[in-house]
Design a protein around this motif. Structure first.
Motif, PDB file in Angstrom:
ATOM      1  N   ARG A   1      -3.507  10.928  -4.084  1.00 26.28           N
ATOM      2  CA  ARG A   1      -3.480  12.094  -3.198  1.00 26.28           C
ATOM      3  C   ARG A   1      -2.170  12.868  -3.377  1.00 26.28           C
ATOM      4  O   ARG A   1      -2.157  14.109  -3.329  1.00 26.28           O
ATOM      5  N   ALA A   2      -1.075  12.160  -3.608  1.00 28.79           N
ATOM      6  CA  ALA A   2       0.189  12.833  -3.897  1.00 28.79           C
ATOM      7  C   ALA A   2       0.079  13.653  -5.181  1.00 28.79           C
ATOM      8  O   ALA A   2       0.646  14.747  -5.283  1.00 28.79           O
TER       9      ALA A   2
ATOM     10  N   ASP B   1       0.841  -1.188   0.000  1.00 23.39           N
ATOM     11  CA  ASP B   1       0.000   0.000   0.000  1.00 23.39           C
ATOM     12  C   ASP B   1       0.881   1.245   0.000  1.00 23.39           C
ATOM     13  O   ASP B   1       1.869   1.332   0.741  1.00 23.39           O
ATOM     14  N   TRP B   2       0.496   2.206  -0.841  1.00 24.92           N
ATOM     15  CA  TRP B   2       1.244   3.458  -0.897  1.00 24.92           C
ATOM     16  C   TRP B   2       0.685   4.411   0.157  1.00 24.92           C
ATOM     17  O   TRP B   2      -0.530   4.555   0.305  1.00 24.92           O
ATOM     18  N   ASN B   3       1.560   5.068   0.893  1.00 27.55           N
ATOM     19  CA  ASN B   3       1.138   6.015   1.916  1.00 27.55           C
ATOM     20  C   ASN B   3       2.005   7.264   1.803  1.00 27.55           C
ATOM     21  O   ASN B   3       3.188   7.228   2.120  1.00 27.55           O
ATOM     22  N   PRO B   4       1.488   8.394   1.320  1.00 35.83           N
ATOM     23  CA  PRO B   4       0.072   8.565   0.952  1.00 35.83           C
ATOM     24  C   PRO B   4      -0.253   7.878  -0.368  1.00 35.83           C
ATOM     25  O   PRO B   4       0.664   7.552  -1.127  1.00 35.83           O
ATOM     26  N   PRO B   5      -1.545   7.663  -0.643  1.00 34.77           N
ATOM     27  CA  PRO B   5      -1.912   7.077  -1.940  1.00 34.77           C
ATOM     28  C   PRO B   5      -1.404   7.946  -3.082  1.00 34.77           C
ATOM     29  O   PRO B   5      -1.315   9.174  -2.965  1.00 34.77           O
TER      30      PRO B   5
ATOM     31  N   GLU C   1     -14.483   5.431  -2.933  1.00 32.17           N
ATOM     32  CA  GLU C   1     -13.168   6.063  -3.071  1.00 32.17           C
ATOM     33  C   GLU C   1     -13.160   7.042  -4.246  1.00 32.17           C
ATOM     34  O   GLU C   1     -12.538   8.107  -4.180  1.00 32.17           O
TER      35      GLU C   1
END
Length: 334
Positions: free
Chosen positions: A9-10, A2-6, A107
């Motif tokens: 959103r980046a 999982d990417w954080n932040p998605p 989402e």
């Protein structure tokens, strides 16, 4: 992983930072299928530069294994693909195409809300062809080519399965009413010949663009690499509205002024400043000259979106991107 932040959103943060018109292509439909294949993942190597993750996907026809390498400063890359032999693994491949029952658009609505009026919200949908299938096949284009010659019935069945999924996703996407649909087909001509494109990809593109036209939602097709033949084919055989990124040689084969002259009456155009020579390695003056040339070549009469020829490389300077925005605002008004 999982990417954080998605990533989406980046991207919105980048839109704010550079003050650009957002071209949002991360619209997630939250597809719900009749059956989910259980997938396990395990980190098999970890270092300062990369993390290697191995996956095991359980299907009713047997397990598929694959591996992805996640780099510290570059995009992830598949280092082992799930389909090792197309003929032997085709029963397993069929299991990757369960019926699509619906979509959870929660989402997507969150994305729409956070993007607001900063850009256009798009939903990406792929279509059949070597350009998407080679990502699943360990032997890549070579294996697909042999399968096309030796097992044409399997390639046709694969096309039909992919077509069915694409059309169902198009139905769900149109119900969600995004600003546009992105037909995602990078390498459609580079990864296969124009004749294969017409045979494998165009029937689905025709249906998808017709559906979108009837729904009043524009379609854009993204295909890295060579695109001149694709544009000519789809001008006659589809209801497509826009094409990008119109890459120049040697990666692509598009002359923007020529494309505008021959097809500007048929498509909106998006592109095509060189990603590496200009945006990554060029000076701000190089960016300004290239941006002005694109505007001169394609802006007359409208229907032109100034953009890079595909993406911006990781180390592209902020100054070059800000210069592109500046030229667009000061020189690109008409």
């Amino acid at each position: 992983m999982d990417w954080n932040p998605p990533l989406w959103r980046a991207y919105i943060e980048a839109v704010k930072y550079f003050k650009i018109d957002g071209w949002f292509t991360y619209g997630n439909l939250g597809i719900q299928c009749s059956r989910e294949n259980k997938t396990e993942q395990k980190v098999v190597r970890r270092g300062d530069e990369r993390i290697v993750v191995a996956y095991r996907c359980e299907t009713p026809a047997g397990d598929l294994t694959y591996e992805t390498t996640f780099f510290a400063a570059d995009s992830a890359s598949p280092t082992e693909k799930p389909i090792k032999d197309i003929a032997k693994d085709f029963d397993k491949l069929r299991c990757l195409y369960p019926d699509i029952m619906g979509a959870d658009t929660s989402e997507l609505e969150l994305m729409r809300s956070e993007l607001g009026d900063m850009g256009a919200l798009g939903v990406p949908i792929s279509y059949p062809g070597f350009q998407i299938w080679f990502t699943l096949v360990q032997t890549g284009l070579e294996g697909l080519t042999y399968a096309y010659m030796d097992n044409p019935e399997l390639i046709e069945e694969w096309r039909v399965m992919e077509d069915k999924r694409s059309i169902r996703m198009m139905e769900l996407a149109l119900d969600a009413k995004p600003d546009f649909i992105l037909l995602a087909g990078s390498g459609s001509i580079t990864m296969q010949s124009p004749s294969l494109f017409k045979e494998l990809s165009v029937p689905t593109i025709k249906k998808m663009t017709q559906m979108a036209k009837q729904a009043g939602i524009p379609t854009m097709l993204h295909s890295c690499g060579k695109e001149r033949a694709l544009i000519e084919i789809l001008s006659d055989e589809s209801d497509l509205d826009c094409v990008n990124p119109l890459e120049i040689p040697p990666m692509g084969d598009c002359d923007l002024a020529e494309i505008k002259r021959d097809f500007g009456h048929r498509f909106a155009l998006m592109g095509n400043i060189h990603t590496t020579d200009v945006m990554l390695n060029g000076s701000v003056d190089d960016v300004a000259k290239a941006a002005q040339k694109c505007i001169d070549d394609a802006a007359k009469g409208g229907g032109f979106i100034l953009s890079t020829g595909d993406q911006c490389g990781r180390d592209t300077s902020d100054e070059n991107i800000f210069k592109l925005v500046e030229v667009c605002k000061e020189y690109g008004r008409y």
